[in-house]
Design a protein around this motif. Structure first.
Motif, PDB file in Angstrom:
ATOM      1  N   SER A 159       0.848  -1.213   0.000  1.00  0.00           N
ATOM      2  CA  SER A 159       0.000   0.000   0.000  1.00  0.00           C
ATOM      3  C   SER A 159       0.875   1.252   0.000  1.00  0.00           C
ATOM      4  O   SER A 159       0.576   2.228  -0.696  1.00  0.00           O
ATOM      5  N   ASP A 160       1.936   1.225   0.803  1.00  0.00           N
ATOM      6  CA  ASP A 160       2.841   2.387   0.804  1.00  0.00           C
ATOM      7  C   ASP A 160       3.443   2.601  -0.578  1.00  0.00           C
ATOM      8  O   ASP A 160       3.536   3.736  -1.063  1.00  0.00           O
ATOM      9  N   ILE A 161       3.869   1.500  -1.196  1.00  0.00           N
ATOM     10  CA  ILE A 161       4.508   1.630  -2.521  1.00  0.00           C
ATOM     11  C   ILE A 161       3.477   2.137  -3.540  1.00  0.00           C
ATOM     12  O   ILE A 161       3.772   3.022  -4.338  1.00  0.00           O
ATOM     13  N   GLU A 162       2.266   1.594  -3.429  1.00  0.00           N
ATOM     14  CA  GLU A 162       1.200   2.027  -4.356  1.00  0.00           C
ATOM     15  C   GLU A 162       0.898   3.516  -4.227  1.00  0.00           C
ATOM     16  O   GLU A 162       0.455   4.153  -5.171  1.00  0.00           O
ATOM     17  N   SER A 163       1.126   4.063  -3.027  1.00  0.00           N
ATOM     18  CA  SER A 163       0.746   5.473  -2.803  1.00  0.00           C
ATOM     19  C   SER A 163       1.734   6.446  -3.454  1.00  0.00           C
ATOM     20  O   SER A 163       1.484   7.648  -3.490  1.00  0.00           O
ATOM     21  N   ILE A 164       2.849   5.941  -3.960  1.00  0.00           N
ATOM     22  CA  ILE A 164       3.857   6.885  -4.496  1.00  0.00           C
ATOM     23  C   ILE A 164       3.412   7.407  -5.865  1.00  0.00           C
ATOM     24  O   ILE A 164       3.235   6.627  -6.798  1.00  0.00           O
ATOM     25  N   PRO A 165       3.233   8.717  -5.994  1.00  0.00           N
ATOM     26  CA  PRO A 165       2.881   9.267  -7.309  1.00  0.00           C
ATOM     27  C   PRO A 165       4.153   9.426  -8.145  1.00  0.00           C
ATOM     28  O   PRO A 165       4.779  10.483  -8.142  1.00  0.00           O
ATOM     29  N   TRP A 166       4.533   8.345  -8.847  1.00  0.00           N
ATOM     30  CA  TRP A 166       5.831   8.357  -9.540  1.00  0.00           C
ATOM     31  C   TRP A 166       5.951   9.504 -10.539  1.00  0.00           C
ATOM     32  O   TRP A 166       7.028  10.043 -10.757  1.00  0.00           O
ATOM     33  N   GLU A 167       4.791   9.893 -11.137  1.00  0.00           N
ATOM     34  CA  GLU A 167       4.868  10.963 -12.151  1.00  0.00           C
ATOM     35  C   GLU A 167       5.347  12.272 -11.506  1.00  0.00           C
ATOM     36  O   GLU A 167       5.952  13.104 -12.166  1.00  0.00           O
ATOM     37  N   ILE A 168       5.085  12.432 -10.199  1.00  0.00           N
ATOM     38  CA  ILE A 168       5.572  13.629  -9.503  1.00  0.00           C
ATOM     39  C   ILE A 168       6.975  13.383  -8.957  1.00  0.00           C
ATOM     40  O   ILE A 168       7.866  14.232  -9.033  1.00  0.00           O
TER      41      ILE A 168
END
Ligand code: UTP
Length: 478
Positions: free
Chosen positions: A43-52
């Motif tokens: 869940s933590d990894i999923e929350s990362i907005p990689w585009e930002i």
């Protein structure tokens, strides 16, 4: 699909993204985690907005970002705290406009309470800290009383929005539940959590706070604009007919969120975002400076204001750049909607902080010097985006005494002193005798709660409820 299969599918999806970014080390302890822990890590990894995050690692983490300084820095025009005789009627008219905005339900209170409060160092949300010099009233209860008192005074359904962060959301809501929302209707208080961003080491690597958790931190009070939109709070305001958001921080017990003059000047000046400022205590005071930067009202941090400008004086000897940020803003709902749109972010700033982390051996390291980079957006960076921005000067002693530190400046001790001093001034203005020591400090301990009075004028209307103040006595007026 079984839970384990679901986890494996999610793991495959994110492992590729991590590998591509050379961040796979966060899965280092995967095999030793139980399923709930694996789910939490994913869940933590999923929350990362990689585009930002991807571009920010290059521009803000691996090196300090280049700041393009404005070509022209000038003092910004402002409404003075005390108007000239000619401008008096303008202020009176503005007060009337502000009162009408309040009674027409066009104003909502908005507290940003998502910060980590590391300097104060208390457990739990800062809003739960008892803060008054008498009575031990918490910050959240004080603000709740302000909302209740304004609802009564203006016969209006004023709503209150509170931004939390994932770390303190549940505890904040539980605190209100335990205290029955301090007498407010549940439907009039809306909580929503802001976004988070990962903390990095200086080589751009994600940090683990536990073997199964990323070190995530709230994305700054500037994250509030996006969170207002994403949470549905802005839509809720629109449904209620709110036009102006009265923004304030959770740690300032002297704040006046329902200031008719500020609201009225904001409307009359057709400002989209307005800010209260106060004269600086010294040329180099460590506060943000409100200036005109290339023609736009902007906040320039104290480290960024060229020293020559910080020391510059007007012909009459007064300070040329003398507008300190008090972090009290009005923002039009329409402006937030316009600038957030669907994907807009305020610019991020880099902060170097000491962040505890789990090392490659699985041991927790608690550094006492900055080891990590956090990325935060600041709400005042919305000012230059406003079509028009307005500044109102106020008396610091009347409106600002935040609780930031465990001791010294901006601590509970200084805030108690300032709250008592303001209460005594309000009482004296209303004609009450306040015993004073030889050095002029009050020889009473007195707290005026917002339920008793929101301002000096309210105190004057309650004069018959005020007991005589004997030297050394203690009073809680509520
Ligand atoms: P501060 O800059 O004083 O930070 O926040 P802080 O997190 O409360 O305290 P320290 O720096 O860790 O000691 C000013 C206001 O902005 C809110 C805080 O809750 C406070 O009301 N804030 C700050 C947020 O809501 N979110 C953030 O990400 C940061």
């Amino acid at each position: 699909m079984s839970d384990t299969e679901k986890l494996t599918t999610r793991l495959e999806r994110y492992a590729a993204a991590l590998t591509a970014r050379d961040q796979r080390h966060v899965l280092r302890f995967w095999e030793g985690l139980d399923e709930p822990q694996q789910a939490a890590l994913l869940s933590d990894i999923e929350s990362i907005p990689w585009e930002i995050v991807d571009p920010l690692i290059a521009s803000h983490v691996l090196r300090a970002p280049e700041r393009t300084m404005p070509e022209r820095i000038e003092p910004a025009p402002l409404f003075p705290a005390i108007p000239s005789k000619e401008r008096g009627p303008e202020y009176d008219r503005a007060r009337g406009v502000g009162r009408a905005l309040l009674s027409d339900g066009k104003v909502a209170a908005f507290t940003v309470a998502g910060g980590q409060g590391t300097r104060l160092g208390v457990d739990g949300p800062k809003g739960c800290v008892p803060v008054t010099p008498v009575g031990g009233i918490t910050l959240f209860e004080l603000f709740a009383q302000m909302v209740l008192a304004a609802r009564k005074k203006y016969a209006s359904d004023i709503a209150w929005y509170i931004m939390t962060s994932p770390d303190n959301h549940a505890e904040t809501v539980a605190f209100f539940e335990t205290h029955d929302f301090f007498g407010l209707a549940r439907g009039d208080v809306m909580f929503f959590s802001q976004g988070t961003l990962p903390a990095f080491d200086r080589t751009g690597k994600l940090l683990l706070s536990e073997k199964h958790r990323l070190a995530l931190a709230p994305d700054g009070h500037g994250g509030s604009l996006k969170a207002l939109v994403n949470s549905g709070a802005l839509a809720d305001m629109q449904r209620r007919g709110v036009e102006v958001i009265s923004y304030f921080q959770v740690d300032n017990p002297l704040v006046r969120p329902f200031d008719a003059l500020f609201l009225g000047l904001h409307a009359v000046a057709k400002s989209e975002m307005s800010t209260k400022i106060t004269p600086k205590a010294s040329d180099l005071e460590r506060v943000g400076n409100l200036c005109l930067a290339d023609g736009k009202v902007s906040m320039i941090e104290y480290l960024e204001l060229p020293e020559a400008l910080a020391h510059a004086k007007n012909d009459d000897g007064t300070r040329r750049f003398d507008a300190a940020n008090l972090a009290v803003h009005l923002m039009d709902v329409a402006m937030v909607e316009r600038i957030v749109g669907t994907s807009f972010e305020l610019p991020f700033r880099r902060a170097e902080k000491a962040v505890a982390f789990v090392d490659e051996r699985g041991e927790t390291v608690t550094p006492d010097a900055p080891n990590a980079v956090k990325l935060e957006a600041f709400v005042f960076d919305a000012l230059p985006l406003a079509q028009h921005a307005m500044l109102l000067e106020v008396d610091r002693r009347e409106e600002f005494s935040p609780v930031k530190n465990a001791s010294g400046a901006d601590s509970l001790e200084t805030s108690h002193r300032d709250q008592t001093a303001r209460a005594c001034r309000w009482l004296e203005t209303a004609g009450v005798d306040v015993p004073r020591n030889n050095d002029g400090t009050p020889d009473v301990n007195v707290c005026i709660t917002p339920s008793f009075a929101l301002d000096a004028e309210d105190v004057a209307n309650k004069i018959k409820d005020i007991p005589a103040l004997a030297p050394g006595s203690v009073h809680l007026l509520r």
